[in-house]
Scaffold this motif. Structure first.
Motif, PDB file in Angstrom:
ATOM      1  N   GLN A  94       0.869  -1.170   0.000  1.00 55.41           N
ATOM      2  CA  GLN A  94       0.000   0.000   0.000  1.00 55.41           C
ATOM      3  C   GLN A  94       0.905   1.219   0.000  1.00 55.41           C
ATOM      4  O   GLN A  94       1.798   1.333   0.844  1.00 55.41           O
ATOM      5  N   VAL A  95       0.682   2.113  -0.953  1.00 56.94           N
ATOM      6  CA  VAL A  95       1.569   3.255  -1.151  1.00 56.94           C
ATOM      7  C   VAL A  95       0.759   4.540  -1.095  1.00 56.94           C
ATOM      8  O   VAL A  95      -0.370   4.594  -1.565  1.00 56.94           O
ATOM      9  N   GLY A  96       1.355   5.577  -0.505  1.00 54.77           N
ATOM     10  CA  GLY A  96       0.723   6.884  -0.450  1.00 54.77           C
ATOM     11  C   GLY A  96       1.756   7.982  -0.582  1.00 54.77           C
ATOM     12  O   GLY A  96       2.963   7.737  -0.502  1.00 54.77           O
ATOM     13  N   GLY A  97       1.297   9.187  -0.787  1.00 55.04           N
ATOM     14  CA  GLY A  97       2.207  10.322  -0.950  1.00 55.04           C
ATOM     15  C   GLY A  97       2.429  10.613  -2.418  1.00 55.04           C
ATOM     16  O   GLY A  97       2.363   9.723  -3.262  1.00 55.04           O
ATOM     17  N   ALA A  98       2.704  11.856  -2.713  1.00 55.75           N
ATOM     18  CA  ALA A  98       2.830  12.265  -4.111  1.00 55.75           C
ATOM     19  C   ALA A  98       4.250  12.593  -4.528  1.00 55.75           C
ATOM     20  O   ALA A  98       4.512  12.851  -5.685  1.00 55.75           O
ATOM     21  N   GLY A  99       5.182  12.582  -3.581  1.00 52.69           N
ATOM     22  CA  GLY A  99       6.525  13.029  -3.898  1.00 52.69           C
ATOM     23  C   GLY A  99       7.449  11.989  -4.494  1.00 52.69           C
ATOM     24  O   GLY A  99       8.501  12.319  -5.014  1.00 52.69           O
ATOM     25  N   MET A 100       7.068  10.715  -4.439  1.00 52.16           N
ATOM     26  CA  MET A 100       7.941   9.649  -4.943  1.00 52.16           C
ATOM     27  C   MET A 100       7.124   8.658  -5.760  1.00 52.16           C
ATOM     28  O   MET A 100       5.923   8.513  -5.570  1.00 52.16           O
ATOM     29  N   LYS A 101       7.815   7.960  -6.637  1.00 49.84           N
ATOM     30  CA  LYS A 101       7.156   6.952  -7.452  1.00 49.84           C
ATOM     31  C   LYS A 101       6.909   5.692  -6.632  1.00 49.84           C
ATOM     32  O   LYS A 101       7.668   5.350  -5.731  1.00 49.84           O
ATOM     33  N   MET A 102       5.843   4.995  -6.969  1.00 48.50           N
ATOM     34  CA  MET A 102       5.449   3.771  -6.268  1.00 48.50           C
ATOM     35  C   MET A 102       6.575   2.738  -6.276  1.00 48.50           C
ATOM     36  O   MET A 102       6.860   2.115  -5.255  1.00 48.50           O
ATOM     37  N   ALA A 103       7.225   2.562  -7.414  1.00 54.30           N
ATOM     38  CA  ALA A 103       8.292   1.567  -7.525  1.00 54.30           C
ATOM     39  C   ALA A 103       9.461   1.912  -6.607  1.00 54.30           C
ATOM     40  O   ALA A 103      10.064   1.011  -6.007  1.00 54.30           O
ATOM     41  N   GLN A 104       9.782   3.194  -6.490  1.00 53.34           N
ATOM     42  CA  GLN A 104      10.865   3.609  -5.590  1.00 53.34           C
ATOM     43  C   GLN A 104      10.535   3.290  -4.140  1.00 53.34           C
ATOM     44  O   GLN A 104      11.372   2.788  -3.397  1.00 53.34           O
ATOM     45  N   LEU A 105       9.309   3.574  -3.734  1.00 58.23           N
ATOM     46  CA  LEU A 105       8.893   3.319  -2.358  1.00 58.23           C
ATOM     47  C   LEU A 105       8.887   1.825  -2.061  1.00 58.23           C
ATOM     48  O   LEU A 105       9.360   1.387  -1.013  1.00 58.23           O
ATOM     49  N   GLN A 106       8.379   1.029  -2.986  1.00 62.30           N
ATOM     50  CA  GLN A 106       8.370  -0.416  -2.788  1.00 62.30           C
ATOM     51  C   GLN A 106       9.779  -0.974  -2.701  1.00 62.30           C
ATOM     52  O   GLN A 106      10.058  -1.849  -1.875  1.00 62.30           O
ATOM     53  N   ASP A 107      10.678  -0.474  -3.530  1.00 63.80           N
ATOM     54  CA  ASP A 107      12.062  -0.938  -3.498  1.00 63.80           C
ATOM     55  C   ASP A 107      12.726  -0.589  -2.171  1.00 63.80           C
ATOM     56  O   ASP A 107      13.407  -1.428  -1.574  1.00 63.80           O
ATOM     57  N   LEU A 108      12.529   0.626  -1.698  1.00 65.97           N
ATOM     58  CA  LEU A 108      13.083   1.029  -0.403  1.00 65.97           C
ATOM     59  C   LEU A 108      12.515   0.169   0.730  1.00 65.97           C
ATOM     60  O   LEU A 108      13.240  -0.247   1.638  1.00 65.97           O
ATOM     61  N   ALA A 109      11.214  -0.102   0.676  1.00 65.95           N
ATOM     62  CA  ALA A 109      10.587  -0.927   1.715  1.00 65.95           C
ATOM     63  C   ALA A 109      11.130  -2.345   1.688  1.00 65.95           C
ATOM     64  O   ALA A 109      11.354  -2.961   2.740  1.00 65.95           O
ATOM     65  N   MET A 110      11.375  -2.881   0.497  1.00 63.91           N
ATOM     66  CA  MET A 110      11.951  -4.227   0.394  1.00 63.91           C
ATOM     67  C   MET A 110      13.370  -4.258   0.955  1.00 63.91           C
ATOM     68  O   MET A 110      13.768  -5.214   1.631  1.00 63.91           O
TER      69      MET A 110
END
Length: 108
Positions: A27-43
């Protein structure tokens, strides 16, 4: 969970949020970063927490301060990871305290 992510996304300075839960889609939120970037950081954070669990380091949260971002990663006992990316001047302690109140100390 989506309503909490939406609420956190409205905090000043928050650029992105990602919640990873075992067996569920991110689950992703926020407008400042791309979804793929956030998922990669979380992984990457999940790997860090797993590495800590294999040794004698029981990590529950980590904070990284970079020139352009703060990264906060919080883990719960069920294996969920909450990743929050903010602007560098954002008060990360305030964010962590707000998360603790919203999640009922799940990520503390």
């Amino acid at each position: 969970m989506a309503d909490i992510i939406a609420t956190l996304s409205t905090f000043p300075g928050i650029e992105g949020i990602c919640l990873l839960q075992p067996g569920q889609d991110a689950q992703v939120g926020g407008a400042g970063m791309k979804m793929a970037q956030l998922q990669d950081l979380a992984m990457q954070a999940a790997i860090l927490f797993k590495m800590g669990a294999t040794g004698e380091f029981a990590l529950h949260n980590v904070k990284f301060r970079f020139d352009q971002h703060n990264v906060i990663a919080l883990a719960d006992s069920a294996g969920a990871i909450l990743l929050i990316v903010s602007e560098p001047q954002t008060n990360t302690s305030l964010i962590v305290n707000a998360v603790a109140k919203m999640f009922g100390n799940r990520f503390s």
